[in-house]
Design a protein around this motif. Structure first.
Motif, short mmCIF file in Angstrom:
data_model
loop_
_atom_site.label_atom_id
_atom_site.label_comp_id
_atom_site.label_asym_id
_atom_site.label_seq_id
_atom_site.Cartn_x
_atom_site.Cartn_y
_atom_site.Cartn_z
N ILE A 11 0.85 -1.14 0.03
CA ILE A 11 0.14 0.04 0.01
C ILE A 11 0.96 1.28 -0.12
O ILE A 11 0.58 2.34 -0.76
CB ILE A 11 -0.97 -0.18 1.22
CG1 ILE A 11 -2.06 -1.24 1.07
CG2 ILE A 11 -1.57 1.25 1.57
CD1 ILE A 11 -3.14 -0.98 0.14
N SER A 14 2.50 2.00 -3.25
CA SER A 14 1.49 2.00 -4.45
C SER A 14 1.04 3.54 -4.45
O SER A 14 0.37 3.72 -5.25
CB SER A 14 0.78 1.04 -4.31
OG SER A 14 -0.28 1.25 -3.35
N ILE A 148 -1.64 -5.11 -5.89
CA ILE A 148 -2.12 -3.87 -5.07
C ILE A 148 -2.14 -2.96 -6.02
O ILE A 148 -2.84 -1.66 -6.13
CB ILE A 148 -1.30 -3.93 -3.77
CG1 ILE A 148 -1.70 -5.25 -3.00
CG2 ILE A 148 -1.58 -2.26 -3.14
CD1 ILE A 148 -3.02 -5.25 -2.37
N LEU A 152 -5.02 -0.26 -7.13
CA LEU A 152 -5.13 1.18 -6.64
C LEU A 152 -4.98 2.17 -7.71
O LEU A 152 -5.46 3.41 -7.69
CB LEU A 152 -3.88 1.15 -5.57
CG LEU A 152 -4.38 0.68 -4.31
CD1 LEU A 152 -3.32 0.86 -3.43
CD2 LEU A 152 -5.82 1.17 -3.43
#
Length: 196
Positions: A11, A14, A148, A152
């Motif tokens: 996370i 990204s 991920i 995103l």
């Protein structure tokens, strides 16, 4: 490293791609699943590829620096995190909607997307080096990071198309904070300040 820790790092990494995807969504007058998918694929592939390269390079030196590998991971993640926070506070894209980044965001051609994907994934190269020192199983890790980032980035394009760049700096700030805390956690675990 647990799956949850890897998810948190993914996370954090990204967020740069997410922020640029927001800019991309703002610049595109109309979006569809194909356009969003192109953005997601570029960012996801590069975000997965860079840590793999970093891991291969880092693995060459792994045996020589195991005594202080946690410090390297802490410093690399800290530097990346602080740079992301610094970028988030420089409201360049918000203040100048016609800035070069936002203008370039209109194009989905190979050259433009490759430059953006490399720029947003350079941080992941350093994370890959720290993965080598921490002896993380790299193929599942980079696959997870790529998925991920892909997801995103698609969400970022949609948000940018609907809301504009309002969330760009918040995304970078959040990503920076996450990476700093993960680096700190790795350091504390390896110096016995907290127990696994």
């Amino acid at each position: 490293m647990s799956l949850i820790e890897l998810f948190i790092i993914a996370i954090g990494l990204s967020m740069d791609a997410f922020a640029v995807a927001i800019c991309k969504g703002l610049a595109l007058k109309s979006i569809n699943i194909k356009k969003a998918g192109i953005v997601g694929l570029y960012f996801g592939i590069f975000q997965a590829g860079m840590p793999l390269i970093g891991y291969i390079v880092g693995a060459q030196f792994q045996d020589k620096i195991t005594a202080f590998d946690h410090w390297i991971a802490f410093i690399l993640l800290g530097i990346i995190g602080f740079n992301m926070i610094k970028e988030s506070l420089s409201k360049e894209c918000e203040e100048e909607a016609g800035s070069e980044i936002c203008e370039n965001a209109k194009s989905l051609n190979f050259r433009n997307m490759s430059v953006l994907a490399i720029a947003t994934s350079i941080d992941a190269l350093a994370v890959g080096v720290s993965f080598a020192f921490l002896k993380i199983d790299i193929i599942p890790a980079v696959s997870f990071i790529g998925i991920i980032t892909f997801t995103l980035s698609i969400i970022g394009v949609k948000i940018g198309n609907i809301f504009g760049v309002k969330y760009k700096s918040k995304a970078e700030l959040t990503g920076g904070i996450i990476l700093i805390f993960m680096g700190l956690k790795i350091l504390l675990e390896h110096t016995n300040f907290i127990f696994q």
